[in-house]
Design a protein around this motif. Structure first.
Motif, PDB file in Angstrom:
ATOM      1  N   PHE A 181       0.862  -1.211   0.000  1.00 45.26           N
ATOM      2  CA  PHE A 181       0.000   0.000   0.000  1.00 45.26           C
ATOM      3  C   PHE A 181       0.884   1.242   0.000  1.00 45.26           C
ATOM      4  O   PHE A 181       1.891   1.308   0.720  1.00 45.26           O
ATOM      5  CB  PHE A 181      -0.901   0.010   1.228  1.00 45.26           C
ATOM      6  CG  PHE A 181      -1.654   1.306   1.380  1.00 45.26           C
ATOM      7  CD1 PHE A 181      -2.773   1.563   0.599  1.00 45.26           C
ATOM      8  CD2 PHE A 181      -1.226   2.258   2.284  1.00 45.26           C
ATOM      9  CE1 PHE A 181      -3.450   2.739   0.739  1.00 45.26           C
ATOM     10  CE2 PHE A 181      -1.908   3.449   2.411  1.00 45.26           C
ATOM     11  CZ  PHE A 181      -3.032   3.703   1.650  1.00 45.26           C
ATOM     12  N   PHE A 182       0.532   2.220  -0.806  1.00 42.88           N
ATOM     13  CA  PHE A 182       1.217   3.518  -0.810  1.00 42.88           C
ATOM     14  C   PHE A 182       0.156   4.608  -0.765  1.00 42.88           C
ATOM     15  O   PHE A 182      -0.816   4.584  -1.526  1.00 42.88           O
ATOM     16  CB  PHE A 182       2.066   3.678  -2.082  1.00 42.88           C
ATOM     17  CG  PHE A 182       2.952   4.897  -2.036  1.00 42.88           C
ATOM     18  CD1 PHE A 182       4.145   4.875  -1.312  1.00 42.88           C
ATOM     19  CD2 PHE A 182       2.575   6.071  -2.685  1.00 42.88           C
ATOM     20  CE1 PHE A 182       4.955   6.007  -1.264  1.00 42.88           C
ATOM     21  CE2 PHE A 182       3.385   7.190  -2.627  1.00 42.88           C
ATOM     22  CZ  PHE A 182       4.573   7.166  -1.923  1.00 42.88           C
ATOM     23  N   PRO A 183       0.314   5.561   0.139  1.00 45.90           N
ATOM     24  CA  PRO A 183      -0.740   6.592   0.286  1.00 45.90           C
ATOM     25  C   PRO A 183      -0.910   7.418  -0.987  1.00 45.90           C
ATOM     26  O   PRO A 183       0.041   7.637  -1.731  1.00 45.90           O
ATOM     27  CB  PRO A 183      -0.248   7.439   1.458  1.00 45.90           C
ATOM     28  CG  PRO A 183       1.190   7.138   1.610  1.00 45.90           C
ATOM     29  CD  PRO A 183       1.419   5.749   1.096  1.00 45.90           C
ATOM     30  N   GLU A 184      -2.157   7.903  -1.195  1.00 44.55           N
ATOM     31  CA  GLU A 184      -2.511   8.709  -2.362  1.00 44.55           C
ATOM     32  C   GLU A 184      -1.732  10.029  -2.312  1.00 44.55           C
ATOM     33  O   GLU A 184      -1.706  10.730  -1.288  1.00 44.55           O
ATOM     34  CB  GLU A 184      -4.025   8.981  -2.371  1.00 44.55           C
ATOM     35  CG  GLU A 184      -4.532   9.711  -3.594  1.00 44.55           C
ATOM     36  CD  GLU A 184      -4.491   8.828  -4.834  1.00 44.55           C
ATOM     37  OE1 GLU A 184      -4.497   9.368  -5.939  1.00 44.55           O
ATOM     38  OE2 GLU A 184      -4.446   7.591  -4.677  1.00 44.55           O
ATOM     39  N   ASP A 185      -1.070  10.409  -3.442  1.00 45.32           N
ATOM     40  CA  ASP A 185      -0.266  11.640  -3.536  1.00 45.32           C
ATOM     41  C   ASP A 185       0.762  11.711  -2.408  1.00 45.32           C
ATOM     42  O   ASP A 185       1.029  12.775  -1.821  1.00 45.32           O
ATOM     43  CB  ASP A 185      -1.156  12.883  -3.486  1.00 45.32           C
ATOM     44  CG  ASP A 185      -2.079  12.960  -4.676  1.00 45.32           C
ATOM     45  OD1 ASP A 185      -1.713  12.432  -5.739  1.00 45.32           O
ATOM     46  OD2 ASP A 185      -3.185  13.548  -4.539  1.00 45.32           O
TER      47      ASP A 185
END
Length: 1002
Positions: A265-269
């Motif tokens: 998972f990678f946070p949005e922006d």
């Protein structure tokens, strides 16, 4: 809802017309063209809108003013008083509704106030007139009962008219056992054509075989066409698969790549958020350093600005003394004015004592009762005196009028009495009438017996001729049969056939016995006819003798004399009744004179008692009670004013001394000089206080700024801490240990985003082409698309060839059928039969619509009878009991359909058409009033009645008005009438005389 006030701006002939203070029971009286119908229509229009221009209702647009409409003030139990104003605008008018709580609205608010009541339902339940009674007069049979049932359901004859209309429409289309209705005629014609068609079918057996063959071919053709369609769709689908095959393969490849790196998972922006947080942390650290330097500067300035706290503690008192300086001069002026006013009041009290011929002082004047009750009593006595004077003039006019009317009736009665026959003469004429009527009866019976004699004689002649013919014919037949039997007898004897001889002998014997019996029967019939004729002749003779013994005379003239005498006696009875009624009116006027004298004596006594209460004697001249009361009230006010003036003068003097002392104390404390004049001391104190307050304001400003800096510095430190925590939160979300690892994961996330965008674009294209997940699996794992397309093309061509063969076969069958059909009879009958079937079905649907509507109406009526009607009928029965003085007690619904049975006090039941017109009207009025009463809890509207009781006699009118008075305790009752004799049943305050500007003026 209760109507309180009507204000007509312009409506019909009424302009700027106001009716105020409407009570629960009001009677609007006016001659024809006075505006009764206009006011009723005005109430309906303001509440529900002006009638449409194409409507049959009158719009009552004014001719002489551009103003059209008006307003109604009404009280609603749940919302209070509301003003409803409607003026010219759109078709129904523009309406404004104002409530007492300040709420203002339009049509929607008005509909809420009226509880969504419809205009037609309101008029049907709460507003009725003489037309409802006129409808009763024109009805016969069961229609009257159905009309009363309709009135008890929705208040109008709409239910009755609807039921009659539906039944009429159904019977015009179909009637069991009928011949002329449309469906009856078509059903008969359809049966005839069907019979003819069956005969034609029996003559065309081969035709039926071809029909079956044609139907089988049509089924096979339909099956082939369906199969061809499916194969064509399959072929189109395979070609679409082939066109999108590359996109499906690319989509599968992208899905594999996404699966490889989509497990983290990678946070949005995330990357842009990290850069923004780093920049914010740097800016916050710089602002913290600048605020710390500024905080030290304000701390130093605060130490150098400390105010005089003792002087500031006294600022309220000093300001109060300074602000009172203008009051100081004003009090000096007021002291001089009060001293002057005290002298003027003393002079006025002396003058009023002279006018009242009394010597009142402060103590004595306070003992006089000048309360509002004494004033009200004085006004009532003065108004009563004026009313008694007017009443006397009115009674004198009524006395002369009633006396003249009584004399005229007595003179008419004497004249009619002279026209009456004396008792002996009347008895003689009645005896002659009985004899003459008996003579006429005997003559009629004699004529009837004479006609019977002629008929019997004619019948005898006819029977005699008929018997001669029958006897002649019987003899001929007997001779013939006798000859036959004789031949058989001789033949049997000659040939020795004794059986034939026995048959011939027996036949001859029976023939002879039959001839003898026939002759006896003929003689018996002739004897019976002769006896009847002799009896008739004897009766004719006795009647003729009785007729000759009757006296002579003219039946018509005797009846005429007795009829005239009977008419005169009825007239005399009617005049005697009227004389009795007129005598009662005359006695009533005399009693009113006596009551007036008693009221006048009582008024004089009350006037003396009131003068005594006011401290005045009866011989004070011609002064009026109300004027004396006003002078005493004025004198009392002057004495109170003098007392207040003295108290005010004392208070002003004390205030002046207190102001001078307080200023001396303050000047000695803060200016070290207690001998300064008040104005100078106040100016110096004001300047010293202003300087101390300026210093205090500067001190507070510095302290406030220092506090703000501390709060801002703490906020920045908290902001820096929050930013650092947010930065660490991004690392935790991305499962990174430091910023470098976070940036690497950001790069992978960008690649993944691009692949997903391409995957979404491919999925959109495939969805537009109608290719789903199962289709993709078939493209990727199935047989080669080229092979599938080639195999389906071959199967489709084979089906098309088979279809062509079937079309050829059915064409051949149709040709053979056509050869028979062109013969004419069967085809024409078949076409006509189908056409009649279609027409009959359409007409039956039309009849069915009316039948369903009538059934729904019947069910609705039944539900109303079971659920809502019992409550309404219970109320209507109580009303009917009062109106008929107990003669009729119950109203019972018919067990089937609509209509009522009315039960008399002796438990005899009557249908509505069996009642007298007057009783039917009372039943109608009871039902209409009960319908309004039972709806009052949910819809509390006023009941509006327009001349609905003019056909009632005096007693029935009194009972209906008494009933309405009882109902007015809950409902508001408004009655419109043009009949003056009805006003005797109402008091003056209940009557609104139309033509005046307001009810109060009336």
């Amino acid at each position: 809802m209760k109507l309180i006030e009507l204000h007509i701006y312009g409506y019909g002939r009424l302009e700027d017309y106001v009716i105020e203070s409407l009570d629960n029971f009001e009677v609007f009286y006016g001659e024809n063209e006075a505006g009764k119908s206009t006011i009723m229509s005005f109430i309906h229009s303001i509440l529900f809108g002006f009638p449409a221009r194409q409507s049959s209702e009158i719009r009552y647009e004014p001719k002489n003013t551009p103003k059209y409409g008006g307003k109604i003030k009404a009280f609603f139990p749940d919302r209070g008083i509301a003003v409803i104003e409607r003026v010219k605008g759109k078709a129904a008018g523009d309406v404004t509704v104002s409530l007492e709580d300040g709420t203002i609205g339009g049509e929607e608010l008005l509909r809420d106030l009226l509880k969504r009541m419809d205009k037609s339902i309101f008029q049907g339940i709460y507003s009725f007139n003489v037309h409802g009674l006129q409808n009763i007069h024109g009805m016969k049979g069961e229609d009257l009962g159905r009309y009363l049932f309709s009135a008890g359901t929705i208040g109008t004859d709409k239910l009755f008219n609807t039921e009659s209309y539906l039944l009429k429409e159904m019977e015009q289309r179909f009637k069991p056992g009928g011949r002329r209705p449309l469906l009856n005629e078509k059903l008969k014609e359809l049966k005839e054509v069907q019979a003819s068609l069956k005969n034609a079918e029996q003559q065309n057996a081969q035709y039926s075989q071809w029909v079956h063959e044609k139907e089988a071919l049509e089924i096979k053709i339909a099956s082939l066409e369906s199969e061809i369609g499916l194969k064509e769709q399959k072929l189109l689908k395979l070609r679409e698969y082939k066109r999108n095959e590359k996109l499906v393969i690319e989509a599968a490849s992208l899905e594999r790549k996404i699966e490889e790196i989509n497990h983290t998972f990678f946070p949005e922006d995330g990357l842009s958020r990290l850069e923004k947080l780093n920049e914010q942390i740097k800016q916050t650290q710089a602002r913290v350093l600048a605020l710390k330097e500024k905080q030290q500067h304000y701390q130093d300035a605060l130490e150098n600005n400390k105010p005089d706290l003792e002087l500031l503690a006294m600022d309220t008192e000093i300001d109060a003394r300074i602000e009172n300086l203008p009051l100081y001069d004003q009090l000096k002026q007021e002291k001089r004015l009060l001293e002057s006013k005290l002298e003027e009041i003393t002079e006025e009290t002396s003058l009023l004592n002279d006018q009242l011929h009394a010597d009142f002082d402060e103590e004595r004047i306070q003992e006089i009762n000048t309360s509002i009750f004494i004033k009200d009593e004085a006004e009532k006595l003065q108004l009563s005196q004026q009313r008694l004077s007017d009443k006397k003039l009115q009674l004198e006019e009524e006395f002369e009028e009633e006396k003249r009317t009584l004399a005229e009736l007595e003179a008419n009665a004497d004249q009619v009495k002279r026209q009456l026959l004396d008792d002996d003469r009347r008895i003689q004429l009645m005896s002659e009438l009985d004899l003459l009527e008996n003579r006429e009866r005997i003559q009629t019976e004699w004529q009837h017996v004479t006609d019977q004699i002629k008929e019997v004689k004619a019948r005898e002649a006819t029977d005699k001729k008929r018997m001669i013919k029958q006897q002649k014919k019987a003899r001929q037949q007997s001779f013939l049969l006798g000859g036959i039997f004789l031949i058989v007898l001789i033949w049997g004897i000659v040939n020795g056939t004794w059986l034939l001889a026995g048959v011939g002998a027996a036949g001859l014997i029976f023939l002879v016995v039959g001839l003898l019996q026939s002759a006896d029967g003929t003689e018996q019939d002739h004897s019976a006819e002769s006896q009847v004729l002799s009896k008739l002749i004897e009766r004719e003779k006795s009647l003729k003798e009785a007729m000759n013994s009757q006296p002579g005379g003219n039946l018509f003239s005797t009846k005429s004399l007795l009829a005239k005498d009977e008419e005169a006696r009825l007239l005399e009875t009617e005049l005697n009744i009227k004389i009795g009624q007129q005598q009662q009116r005359f006695d009533k006027v005399v009693q009113q004179f006596e009551a007036w004298e008693a009221d006048n004596a009582s008024l004089k006594q009350k006037k003396g008692e009131l003068l005594k209460q006011l401290g005045l004697s009866k011989n004070e001249g011609a002064i009026k009670l109300l004027d004396a009361y006003h002078l005493l009230e004025k004198q009392k006010a002057y004495f109170r004013e003098r007392k207040r003036t003295r108290e005010n003068l004392r208070a002003v003097t004390e205030s002046l001394a207190e102001m001078e002392d307080s200023l001396k104390v303050l000047a000695l404390r803060f200016l070290q000089n207690g001998n300064l004049p008040p104005m100078e001391a106040a100016g110096l104190l004001k300047r010293a206080l202003r300087e101390a307050m300026e210093q205090q304001a500067k001190y507070r400003e510095l302290a406030s700024k220092l506090s703000e800096l501390g709060e801002e510095l703490a906020g920045l430190e908290k902001e820096e801490l929050v930013l650092r925590k947010e930065k660490m939160g991004l690392f935790v979300q991305a499962e990174s240990d430091d910023e470098d690892e976070f940036r690497l994961k950001a790069k992978n996330a960008e690649l993944l985003k691009g692949w997903k965008a391409r995957q979404e674009d491919i999925n959109h294209q495939l969805f537009a082409s109608g290719i789903g997940d199962k289709d993709r699996e078939e493209i990727l794992t199935g047989i080669s698309l080229e092979e599938q397309i080639e195999g389906n093309t071959l199967k489709l061509d084979a089906c098309k060839r088979d279809l062509t063969k079937q079309f050829d076969s059915i064409a051949d069958v149709k040709h053979k059928m056509k050869m028979i059909e062109e013969g004419g009879v069967y085809s024409e009958l078949l076409h006509k039969y189908h056409q009649l079937q279609h027409e009959f079905a359409e007409d039956a649907k039309e009849w069915g619509r009316y039948a369903v509507a009538r059934d729904l109406l019947s069910r609705t009526i039944g539900r109303y009878k079971d659920e809502r009607m019992p409550k309404m009928l219970a109320k209507a029965e109580s009303f009917l009991y009062v109106l008929t003085d107990g003669s009729y007690r119950k109203i019972i619904p018919q067990p089937f359909g609509s209509g009522f049975l009315i039960e008399r006090k002796d438990h005899v039941l009557f249908e509505a058409n069996e009642l007298s017109q007057a009783t039917a009207e009372q039943v109608y009025v009871s039902i209409r009033l009960a319908l309004a009463a039972v709806h009052h809890d949910r819809y509390p509207f006023p009941i509006i009645i327009d001349d609905s009781f003019v056909n009632f006699d005096h007693n029935r009118t009194a009972r209906i008005i008494q009933l309405l008075r009882e109902m007015s305790k809950e409902n508001q009752i408004l009655i419109f009438t043009c009949h003056r004799h009805l006003l005797d049943h109402f008091s003056d305050k209940e009557i609104v005389h139309l033509g005046e500007k307001s009810k109060n003026a009336v």
